[in-house]
Design an enzyme around this catalytic site. Structure first.
Site, short mmCIF file in Angstrom:
data_model
loop_
_atom_site.label_atom_id
_atom_site.label_comp_id
_atom_site.label_asym_id
_atom_site.label_seq_id
_atom_site.Cartn_x
_atom_site.Cartn_y
_atom_site.Cartn_z
N HIS A 73 0.84 -1.21 0.00
CA HIS A 73 0.00 0.00 0.00
C HIS A 73 0.87 1.25 0.00
CE1 HIS A 73 0.61 0.73 4.41
NE2 HIS A 73 0.61 -0.59 4.49
N ASP A 75 -0.57 4.26 0.81
CA ASP A 75 -1.09 5.19 1.80
C ASP A 75 -0.38 5.01 3.14
OD1 ASP A 75 -2.42 2.68 1.96
OD2 ASP A 75 -3.99 3.56 3.21
N GLU A 141 -5.24 0.92 2.58
CA GLU A 141 -4.97 -0.14 3.54
C GLU A 141 -5.05 0.38 4.96
OE1 GLU A 141 -2.87 -3.00 6.14
OE2 GLU A 141 -2.42 -0.88 5.84
N GLU A 170 4.39 -5.87 4.41
CA GLU A 170 4.19 -5.34 5.76
C GLU A 170 5.46 -5.53 6.59
OE1 GLU A 170 1.87 -3.61 6.99
OE2 GLU A 170 0.32 -3.80 5.45
N HIS A 356 3.73 3.74 12.65
CA HIS A 356 2.62 4.60 13.09
C HIS A 356 3.05 5.58 14.18
CE1 HIS A 356 -0.91 1.91 11.49
NE2 HIS A 356 0.16 1.85 10.71
#
EC number: 3.5.1.18
Length: 383
Positions: A73, A75, A141, A170, A356
């Site tokens: 992904h 994003d 995602e 990932e 994150h």
């Protein structure tokens, strides 16, 4: 900071991608850059914009033979307070410790760059490779994930597209790149439970029905329930209450209802229907007036030892000298959608320690190691 001209092809591309502020579901031309590179390498390109989400499917090779797909992904999650970062989150700086810093460095623009450079190199070195190399890329995602990989997979399934193996980029590693790969994920089943009572005055409880008092024993039983034992690949299914709301805000009012939000992370030893039935039985046993809204985020999937896991593990050993550990821990990923095609799915990416977070970063040299692992996996499966 390392000068751009000194960077490897993978790091140059990773920096170019990070500098595009593609906060979900915005792609910010990341896919345009990737498709241009893949097109120049001879890939057939198929953009798929679905609602407000950019996706693409790309393939190189023969119609006959196995298909190895790289999935990921473009994003990223929001940055949080920019002032808390050591540098602008979209500057893509490599600091004095050799860390590539920026939103998406680990999750997962570093992986995207490594995949693409590995694929470019492979189709150049092995132009007549067997089968096909493919890419499935989305910008949805980190968000709702309704119009991203899930929707693309539905289109691929409708036209009977073959997908034998898939590597999702990932960030699977924990301490060193390649130390952990994900060969499956637990399922995720969410629920919003409403228990209805009768509102009234706290001084007249005989004229009311307190949903908090009524629901508490049932919620305690749900929390204590042993749902399954798990198996060799999955831990036991877990049940967690994440939100509990009731009351009017007044101190002298018995509320009229209670709302509890809970989630199952479930193994292949349990089914959606089985969990739903057991929840209903417990609620009924306690005589509650209840209603549940269920939301299935994904079914559990597992890739057992076989061609893909063997090739990935051997490549990690060849490149890094270390033995990898296959794990099903963690949250959900887009692998859950791809696995519905009967595809062997493995997640392999950089260290996930800062995903994150403010100051997200990854060791820059790890991305070159990851590129080589992807390249060697391509050789083992398609050369």
């Amino acid at each position: 900071m390392t000068a751009h001209a000194e960077l490897s092809p993978t790091l140059q591309l990773a920096c170019d991608l990070i500098r595009r502020p593609s906060v979900t579901p915005i792609d910010a031309d990341c896919q345009k850059l990737m498709m241009q590179r893949l097109g120049d390498a001879g890939f057939k390109l198929e953009p798929m914009r679905i609602e407000d989400v950019d996706n693409f499917w790309a393939s190189h090779g023969q119609h006959e033979g196995p298909v190895l797909c790289f999935a990921g992904h473009t994003d990223v999650v929001p940055t949080g307070p920019v002032q808390a970062w050591q540098n602008d989150p979209f500057d893509a700086l490599i600091d004095e410790h050799g860390m590539l810093c920026g939103r998406g460095a680990a999750d997962m623009k570093g992986s995207l760059a490594a995949m693409l450079v590995a694929a470019e190199r492979f189709v150049t070195d092995y132009p007549d490779h067997k089968g096909s190399v493919a890419f499935l890329i989305t910008s949805d995602e980190e968000g709702p994930a309704h119009h991203g990989t899930k929707a693309v997979v539905e289109r691929l399934a409708a036209r009977k597209e073959r997908l034998d193996w898939c590597i999702v980029g990932e960030p699977s590693s924990t301490s060193l790149v390649g130390d952990v790969v994900k060969n499956g994920r637990r399922g995720s089943l969410g629920a919003k439970l409403t228990v209805r009572g009768v509102q009234g005055h706290v001084a007249y409880p005989h004229l009311a029905k307190n949903p908090i008092h009524l629901a508490a024993p049932a919620l305690a039983e749900l929390a204590a329930e042993h749902w399954d034992d798990g198996n060799a690949f999955f831990p036991p299914t877990s049940f967690q209450i994440s939100n509990l709301n009731s009351g009017t805000g007044a101190t002298n009012v018995i509320p009229g209802d209670l709302v509890a939000v809970f989630n199952f992370r479930f193994s292949t030893e349990s089914t959606v229907e089985g969990l739903q039935q057991r929840v209903a039985a417990i609620l009924d046993k306690h005589g509650l007036d209840w209603h549940v809204e269920w939301a299935l985020s994904g079914l559990p999937f597992l890739t057992e030892p076989g061609a893909l896991l063997d090739a990935v593990s051997a490549s990690i050993k060849q490149v890094t000298g270390r033995d990898t550990k296959a794990s099903t821990s963690g949250g959900t990923s887009d692998g859950r959608f791809i696995a519905t095609l009967g595809t062997q799915v493995v997640e392999l990416g950089p260290v996930n320690a800062t995903i994150h977070q403010v100051n997200e970063r990854v060791l820059a040299s790890d991305l070159d190691v990851l590129t080589e692992i992807y390249y060697q996996t391509l050789i083992k499966l398609l050369a």
